[in-house]
Design a protein around this motif. Sequence first.
Motif, PDB file in Angstrom:
ATOM      1  N   GLN A   1     -15.434  -6.876   9.379  1.00 14.45           N
ATOM      2  CA  GLN A   1     -14.774  -6.373  10.715  1.00 14.45           C
ATOM      3  C   GLN A   1     -16.093  -5.327  11.364  1.00 14.45           C
ATOM      4  O   GLN A   1     -16.332  -5.296  12.411  1.00 14.45           O
TER       5      GLN A   1
ATOM      6  N   SER B   1      -2.142  -6.334  15.503  1.00  7.93           N
ATOM      7  CA  SER B   1      -2.963  -5.317  14.668  1.00  7.93           C
ATOM      8  C   SER B   1      -2.129  -4.624  13.903  1.00  7.93           C
ATOM      9  O   SER B   1      -1.073  -4.263  14.037  1.00  7.93           O
ATOM     10  N   GLY B   2      -2.777  -4.611  12.585  1.00 10.83           N
ATOM     11  CA  GLY B   2      -2.232  -4.047  11.652  1.00 10.83           C
ATOM     12  C   GLY B   2      -1.271  -4.750  10.722  1.00 10.83           C
ATOM     13  O   GLY B   2      -0.552  -4.270   9.819  1.00 10.83           O
ATOM     14  N   CYS B   3      -1.308  -6.137  10.978  1.00 12.31           N
ATOM     15  CA  CYS B   3      -0.214  -6.829  10.065  1.00 12.31           C
ATOM     16  C   CYS B   3      -0.627  -7.361   8.835  1.00 12.31           C
ATOM     17  O   CYS B   3      -0.171  -8.002   8.229  1.00 12.31           O
ATOM     18  N   GLY B   4      -2.310  -7.058   8.519  1.00 10.58           N
ATOM     19  CA  GLY B   4      -2.638  -7.309   7.110  1.00 10.58           C
ATOM     20  C   GLY B   4      -3.646  -8.589   7.104  1.00 10.58           C
ATOM     21  O   GLY B   4      -3.840  -9.155   6.448  1.00 10.58           O
ATOM     22  N   LYS B   5      -4.214  -8.821   8.441  1.00 10.09           N
ATOM     23  CA  LYS B   5      -5.091  -9.973   8.275  1.00 10.09           C
ATOM     24  C   LYS B   5      -6.308  -9.773   7.423  1.00 10.09           C
ATOM     25  O   LYS B   5      -6.744 -10.482   6.881  1.00 10.09           O
ATOM     26  N   THR B   6      -6.839  -8.371   7.533  1.00 13.38           N
ATOM     27  CA  THR B   6      -8.063  -8.154   7.123  1.00 13.38           C
ATOM     28  C   THR B   6      -7.706  -7.902   5.444  1.00 13.38           C
ATOM     29  O   THR B   6      -8.559  -8.456   4.503  1.00 13.38           O
ATOM     30  N   THR B   7      -6.447  -7.480   5.185  1.00  8.92           N
ATOM     31  CA  THR B   7      -5.967  -7.596   3.804  1.00  8.92           C
ATOM     32  C   THR B   7      -6.201  -8.859   3.110  1.00  8.92           C
ATOM     33  O   THR B   7      -6.293  -9.156   2.023  1.00  8.92           O
TER      34      THR B   7
ATOM     35  N   ILE C   1       2.924  -4.691   2.651  1.00 11.74           N
ATOM     36  CA  ILE C   1       1.998  -5.461   3.499  1.00 11.74           C
ATOM     37  C   ILE C   1       2.272  -7.009   3.586  1.00 11.74           C
ATOM     38  O   ILE C   1       2.415  -7.777   4.695  1.00 11.74           O
TER      39      ILE C   1
ATOM     40  N   HIS D   1      -8.383 -11.967  17.275  1.00 12.29           N
ATOM     41  CA  HIS D   1      -7.479 -11.742  18.550  1.00 12.29           C
ATOM     42  C   HIS D   1      -7.677 -12.385  19.587  1.00 12.29           C
ATOM     43  O   HIS D   1      -6.907 -12.430  20.491  1.00 12.29           O
TER      44      HIS D   1
ATOM     45  N   ARG E   1       0.885  -1.107   0.126  1.00 11.85           N
ATOM     46  CA  ARG E   1       0.025   0.094   0.080  1.00 11.85           C
ATOM     47  C   ARG E   1       0.699   1.297  -0.191  1.00 11.85           C
ATOM     48  O   ARG E   1       1.764   1.557   0.965  1.00 11.85           O
TER      49      ARG E   1
ATOM     50  N   ARG F   1       4.574   1.014   1.643  1.00  9.88           N
ATOM     51  CA  ARG F   1       4.381   0.386   2.735  1.00  9.88           C
ATOM     52  C   ARG F   1       4.037  -1.386   2.303  1.00  9.88           C
ATOM     53  O   ARG F   1       3.098  -1.629   1.764  1.00  9.88           O
TER      54      ARG F   1
ATOM     55  N   GLU G   1     -12.927 -10.990  12.470  1.00  7.85           N
ATOM     56  CA  GLU G   1     -12.872 -10.497  14.014  1.00  7.85           C
ATOM     57  C   GLU G   1     -14.644 -10.726  14.639  1.00  7.85           C
ATOM     58  O   GLU G   1     -15.217  -9.693  14.714  1.00  7.85           O
TER      59      GLU G   1
END
Lengths: 280, 258
Positions: free
Chosen positions: A102, A53-59, A33, A213, A28, A31, A180
């Motif tokens: 989410q 958090s923010g490591c790219g799971k949703t991605t 991912i 999580h 992105r 950055r 989540e």
Amino acid sequence: MSKAVDRNSPALSAREAAVRIQGVTFRRGERVIFEDVDVHIPRGKVTAIMGPSGCGKTTLLGVIGGSVRPEAGSVDVLGHSLVGLSRAGLMRVRRSIGMLFQSGALFTDLSVFDNVAFPLREHTRLPEELIRDLVLMKLEAVGLRGAHTLMPSQLSGGMGRRVALARAIALDPTIMLYDEPFTGQDPISMGVLLRLIRLLNDVLGLTTVVVSHDIHETASIADYIYLLDRGHVAACGTPEELRQGSAWARQFMNAEPDGPVPFHYGGPSIAADLLGLAEA
Amino acid sequence: MTEILHALGRTGIGAFESLGRSALLFLYTWRGMGEVLTRPRLVLQQVYATGVLSLVIISVSGLFVGMVLGLQGYNTLVGFGAEEQLGVMVALSLVRELGPVVSALLFAGRAGSALTAEIGLMKATEQLAAMEMMAVDPLHRVIAPRLLGGIIALPLLASIFNTVGVWGGWLVGVGLLGVHDGSYWAHIETTVDLRDDVVNGLIKSVVFGVAVTWIAVFEGYDTVPTSEGISRSTTRTVVHASLAILALDFLLTALMFD
Ligand SMILES: Nc1ncnc2c1ncn2[C@@H]1O[C@H](COP(=O)(O)OP(=O)(O)OP(=O)(O)O)[C@@H](O)[C@H]1O
Ligand SMILES: [Mg+2]
């Protein structure tokens, strides 16, 4: 730096894997991912994706659903390659995917009932009485049949997510993606949801991917776990394997505050930031 | 200096890119129109939503514009002793120019901005993404009915604007200033031409309807999904749509009434 300590990705064959992600790189802006990530989701199993958090799971769920197009690598979902697939082809593959967002992502202009009925009305020509029965059954499964006349704005966050779950399973998908699912659930509905996810997987023969999580709860229903970290698969294996694996995996699985997993988003050191040295 | 050039270049490229994106959106959306036509209820809902939203403001404005036309027209015409032509003057001004243009401007401010905000919020709350994941194309299910609904609603609203306006002119001219009632209507009937005036005015409305609704749905669909982004897109809808209406009006007038 070799972060792939436990990298014993099971390299499943096309028949064993519902989803095969191979060598995927995604950025992105500047950055990174994902960098050369391999993830194989076994058919008929519950696979958990975890990581800071923010490591790219949703991605990653987006990659599976085709809404995130990676720069390199291949993505196979149920035997269809998503790379270079047309919009119409993608839509066909998506019919067999159910996704719980989410945020829930309920349609705010439709009632709870109409939200759950939406995919049925769009994709089938079922008579209205049958749709009514199906919708009420799905709502019953998530414990919200009594709420079918409410509007999404009248639901709490946790209730909204359960309605979204009912909507996601309305068309009996082959793959269910949960982002989540447990946030905002009280202990009882959390237990119900856990059992429901496992039950749906086993009874309907689904393939399930859960991003969460809640380590202990998720590990209790997962057959297989992927731990993501800074663009790589940090570890993967059965819950038992991970608890005995590397320091990284152990720290994460046991939720210890100290260890190799960093709590902070990458950037200059705090001293540099506070003293205004960041630009220098 | 180079910075200014850079900034200029970026803005230019950005403008062309969004032009391209909006053209693509339009194309994809039209492809879904066939599907939408088999479900007219979706379109009717949108005609109702945009139309009813704007009905009050359109009628009230129409009344006042008509009354002003009556007043101004009378003052001019009475100098030539031609005040019985007042009806024609009011009707032609409305049907050819003011009806389509003013109602489109009001429509952009009222319904266009609402459309942008609605779609932008659907995007920000992942409703559009969820729809895509359910294998339902939001361009066909959400955008297409709204585009078609706006295109249908605006000519209807413009007709209401014209009707109320002519009546407002009558109110002032005949009711207050003593123009002869029969000649107010009779001259309208003999002079206003169906093809040249009424149909051309309607064509204008349709073109404005396409422009305004297209801009509105594009700005909503293309928004940066934050509250700030949505507010900026909403403003842009009103500004761009208004400019488009005025520019198109000049073009169409030149083509139609030369
Ligand atoms: N639309 C976007 N534009 C730019 N960067 C993004 C965007 N969405 C996500 N990111 C970045 O991508 C990274 C991964 O995001 P993602 O949402 O996949 O994280 P996540 O693992 O699901 O986190 P969480 O557990 O908090 O939900 C984040 O670091 C975020 O900064
Ligand atoms: Mg996430």
